[in-house]
Design an enzyme around this catalytic site. Structure first.
Site, PDB file in Angstrom:
ATOM      1  N   ARG A  63      -5.273  -3.873  -8.035  1.00 33.87           N
ATOM      2  CA  ARG A  63      -5.693  -2.518  -7.646  1.00 33.87           C
ATOM      3  C   ARG A  63      -4.639  -1.515  -8.131  1.00 33.87           C
ATOM      4  O   ARG A  63      -4.177  -0.640  -7.403  1.00 33.87           O
ATOM      5  CB  ARG A  63      -5.863  -2.421  -6.112  1.00 33.87           C
ATOM      6  CG  ARG A  63      -7.071  -3.181  -5.566  1.00 33.87           C
ATOM      7  CD  ARG A  63      -7.060  -3.237  -4.037  1.00 33.87           C
ATOM      8  NE  ARG A  63      -6.785  -1.953  -3.442  1.00 33.87           N
ATOM      9  CZ  ARG A  63      -7.706  -1.093  -3.001  1.00 33.87           C
ATOM     10  NH1 ARG A  63      -8.987  -1.400  -3.051  1.00 33.87           N
ATOM     11  NH2 ARG A  63      -7.349   0.062  -2.489  1.00 33.87           N
ATOM     12  N   GLU A  73       0.867  -1.179   0.000  1.00 34.46           N
ATOM     13  CA  GLU A  73       0.000   0.000   0.000  1.00 34.46           C
ATOM     14  C   GLU A  73       0.905   1.232   0.000  1.00 34.46           C
ATOM     15  O   GLU A  73       1.725   1.404   0.909  1.00 34.46           O
ATOM     16  CB  GLU A  73      -0.932  -0.012   1.212  1.00 34.46           C
ATOM     17  CG  GLU A  73      -2.132  -0.919   1.032  1.00 34.46           C
ATOM     18  CD  GLU A  73      -2.953  -0.596  -0.230  1.00 34.46           C
ATOM     19  OE1 GLU A  73      -3.257   0.588  -0.476  1.00 34.46           O
ATOM     20  OE2 GLU A  73      -3.271  -1.536  -0.989  1.00 34.46           O
ATOM     21  N   GLU A 132       6.876  -9.634  -9.814  1.00 38.94           N
ATOM     22  CA  GLU A 132       7.224 -10.516  -8.689  1.00 38.94           C
ATOM     23  C   GLU A 132       6.107 -11.510  -8.376  1.00 38.94           C
ATOM     24  O   GLU A 132       6.240 -12.325  -7.471  1.00 38.94           O
ATOM     25  CB  GLU A 132       7.601  -9.686  -7.448  1.00 38.94           C
ATOM     26  CG  GLU A 132       6.457  -9.009  -6.703  1.00 38.94           C
ATOM     27  CD  GLU A 132       6.016  -7.668  -7.297  1.00 38.94           C
ATOM     28  OE1 GLU A 132       6.306  -7.410  -8.483  1.00 38.94           O
ATOM     29  OE2 GLU A 132       5.360  -6.899  -6.576  1.00 38.94           O
ATOM     30  N   HIS A 145       2.976  -6.368 -11.404  1.00 39.26           N
ATOM     31  CA  HIS A 145       3.829  -7.074 -10.437  1.00 39.26           C
ATOM     32  C   HIS A 145       4.601  -8.225 -11.074  1.00 39.26           C
ATOM     33  O   HIS A 145       4.155  -9.367 -10.988  1.00 39.26           O
ATOM     34  CB  HIS A 145       2.965  -7.673  -9.329  1.00 39.26           C
ATOM     35  CG  HIS A 145       2.245  -6.674  -8.505  1.00 39.26           C
ATOM     36  ND1 HIS A 145       2.860  -5.955  -7.507  1.00 39.26           N
ATOM     37  CD2 HIS A 145       0.962  -6.262  -8.523  1.00 39.26           C
ATOM     38  CE1 HIS A 145       1.985  -5.144  -6.944  1.00 39.26           C
ATOM     39  NE2 HIS A 145       0.824  -5.299  -7.537  1.00 39.26           N
ATOM     40  N   ARG A 192      -3.710   6.523  -8.417  1.00 43.21           N
ATOM     41  CA  ARG A 192      -3.766   5.357  -7.528  1.00 43.21           C
ATOM     42  C   ARG A 192      -5.071   4.602  -7.795  1.00 43.21           C
ATOM     43  O   ARG A 192      -6.098   5.210  -8.027  1.00 43.21           O
ATOM     44  CB  ARG A 192      -3.708   5.852  -6.071  1.00 43.21           C
ATOM     45  CG  ARG A 192      -3.575   4.741  -5.057  1.00 43.21           C
ATOM     46  CD  ARG A 192      -3.499   5.276  -3.629  1.00 43.21           C
ATOM     47  NE  ARG A 192      -3.411   4.146  -2.695  1.00 43.21           N
ATOM     48  CZ  ARG A 192      -3.204   4.259  -1.394  1.00 43.21           C
ATOM     49  NH1 ARG A 192      -3.045   5.451  -0.854  1.00 43.21           N
ATOM     50  NH2 ARG A 192      -3.154   3.193  -0.624  1.00 43.21           N
ATOM     51  N   CYS A 225       4.053  -1.193  -8.857  1.00 42.20           N
ATOM     52  CA  CYS A 225       2.733  -0.861  -8.317  1.00 42.20           C
ATOM     53  C   CYS A 225       2.824   0.250  -7.265  1.00 42.20           C
ATOM     54  O   CYS A 225       3.017   1.408  -7.615  1.00 42.20           O
ATOM     55  CB  CYS A 225       2.043  -2.115  -7.788  1.00 42.20           C
ATOM     56  SG  CYS A 225       0.281  -1.874  -7.507  1.00 42.20           S
TER      57      CYS A 225
END
Lengths: 292, 243
Positions: free
Chosen positions: B157, B64, B222, B220, B125, B96
């Site tokens: 998100r 976040e 990852e 991502h 965001r 992200c």
């Protein structure tokens, strides 16, 4: 399976973070500003539910929606164990995660929700490996322990995390396919899932601590025991200075291995949640007994 | 054991999926020992300024963005991160939340959320919406990563780059958070990838950018079970100036 990756992916992004119980937008904003990685929207915190002796259900979507509109971090909400329709309603509302929670009064005494049928991801409670793997097999994308909610007593959360770890170690010591098949059968899960856990040496999804966390030291303890992050329920908003405590717990979850920093975060927090010791609760009133 | 040039690659470990990045880089090193035998590469978690000072390069993971920002500020790491990204010898990649943290401007941010100002971009965001709008899609990155024509990307998100900023614009704008870092990246901002016609929208959504020593992605790598993207960052950013 790609759907599952998107579900577990959000849980991976929550790691190293703190998820806080909130009952209104003001609390949600305090949590967000304290650095919470997510909030759990519910009408009454577990400490209040425990006192009420009433049936506890999904919160009014109106209050959940209000919280969703007022914070930018992910919003979770709880449904009763086995309550498929409450889940459908929360999915229609668009919450980011659903907690199929023993804190609410179970709606089904036999079956948990078939979570793989939903697009919204679920987190479920577990107190041992068998329970965790049954929930994952039903489609849970994240596991948390079932520490006694609303008590401020962290001991059962610690017990569950230690048990899950020990169960995994024991599974890794099994010799030969027969023993693995027998354990999978006793857990009532597919053999492949157990083999995956044995190979990984951990659950195949993110595991958070939950239940009874009341201080920065509690959060750091559970992180040191190997949790990926922490849920904090009644502890924060039952304390004298919620904003300060919330920040301190967030800091402690990041720096869980640094005693000098933990000393700083643990100092001068005012009165903490009074709570109740778990051993003073009657066995059949313990929430961890709910779910199977 | 290698005896080459010591190189420290840090992964910011305040909150989020930092262990995933560390595991991917370690997997690259373990799987290609000969290729990296001239280097002595270590991958470390970065939670403190002492750890940051050891780093030649840094990865800022998903998580976040507000949590990462607040924790860095409260633990006094933020000014050191400002300095780190201003050092153009140091390579940095954000995924992200990391992309949001590296930007110069944030749309849809939270009060007092900070950004490092290393990339001259504005990001939105949660540009795709809530978790129910998170998705996985195969993308063709062969234009910048050799042979990488079907890379499984995961958007959780996720943010997108809504604007490439030109020049220094510090004027106050309602609802836009601006970086307080005085550093200005003067390298050109390259758009590495645009998502075309996603969900039948006519907009092209910028999801990967590079500006000099800094790389940012909305998605991502990852989580992709494929380390090509990490290997590209290691080879083309971290090690390029050392080879």
């Amino acid at each position: 399976m790609s759907d599952f990756k998107v579900k577990t992916g959000l849980a991976q992004m929550l790691k190293g973070g703190v998820i806080m119980d909130v009952v209104n937008s003001d609390q949600a904003k305090i949590a967000e500003r304290a650095g919470a990685c997510s909030v759990m929207a519910l009408e009454r915190i577990p400490a209040e539910m425990r006192k009420s002796n009433q049936v506890c259900r999904m919160s009014d979507p109106k209050m959940i929606k209000e919280i969703m509109e007022n914070v930018r971090i992910p919003v979770m909400a709880k449904v009763r164990i086995g309550h498929i329709v409450e889940s459908q309603i929360l999915e229609a509302l668009g919450v980011d995660y659903i907690d199929e929670s023993e804190v609410l009064t179970p709606a089904d005494t036999k079956y948990h929700i078939e979570k793989s049928k939903f697009k919204v991801p679920f987190v479920c409670g577990a107190k041992n490996l068998g329970e965790a793997l049954r929930r994952i097999n039903e489609g849970a994308a994240m596991i948390r322990c079932k520490g006694e909610a609303g008590t401020g007593d962290v001991s059962s959360a610690v017990d569950h995390i230690r048990t899950i770890k020990k169960d995994i170690e024991n599974a890794q010591k099994l010799k030969g396919e027969k023993e693995i098949v027998e354990l999978a059968e006793s857990y009532r899960i597919p053999i492949d899932l157990l083999i995956q856990v044995i190979e990984l040496g951990r659950l195949p999804v993110v595991m958070f601590a939950a239940g009874g966390v009341a201080t920065p030291a509690d959060a750091a303890l559970l992180m040191q025991l190997g949790c990926d992050g922490v849920f904090v329920g009644s502890g924060i908003f039952k304390s004298q200075n919620p904003e300060k405590l919330a920040k301190a717990i967030v800091n402690a979850t990041t720096h869980y291995n640094d005693p000098v920093k933990l000393l700083e975060y643990s100092t001068d927090l005012g009165d903490l949640m009074g709570g109740i010791a778990i051993n003073s609760i009657k066995e059949d009133e313990k929430l961890e007994k709910r779910g199977w | 054991m290698t005896s080459g040039k010591p190189i420290v690659l840090g992964v910011l470990a305040l909150q989020g999926a930092f262990r995933e990045h560390i595991a991917y880089f370690n997997c690259i090193l373990d799987s290609n020992p000969d290729e990296y035998s001239n280097f002595d590469i270590s991958i470390i978690e970065v939670k403190t300024k002492e750890q940051l000072e050891k780093c030649d390069s840094l990865v800022i993971p998903g998580g976040e963005s507000s949590s990462i920002s607040y924790i860095s500020e409260r633990t006094q790491l933020l000014p050191h991160l400002y300095d780190f990204i201003a050092n153009e010898q140091k390579k940095t990649w954000g995924t992200c939340a990391g992309l949001i943290f590296l930007s110069k401007e944030i749309q849809n941010g939270i009060e007092n959320q900070k950004c490092l100002g290393g990339l001259n971009i504005q990001v939105n965001r949660n540009a795709f919406g809530r978790q129910l709008n998170s998705f996985e899609i195969d993308l063709d990155f062969s234009k910048f990563i050799k042979g990488c024509d079907k890379f499984p990307t995961v958007f959780i998100r996720a943010p997108v780059v809504t604007k490439i900023l030109d020049g220094n614009c510090n004027a106050v704008e309602k609802g836009i958070i601006k970086s307080e870092n005085t550093y200005h990246n003067s390298a050109p901002t390259e758009i590495l990838y645009e998502l075309k016609n996603y969900n039948n929208s006519n907009n092209d959504l910028i999801v990967a950018v590079k500006q000099g020593h800094i790389l940012g992605t909305s998605f991502h790598p990852e989580l992709s079970d494929n380390y090509s993207f990490h290997k590209w960052f290691l080879d083309d950013f971290v090690l390029k100036s050392c080879k």
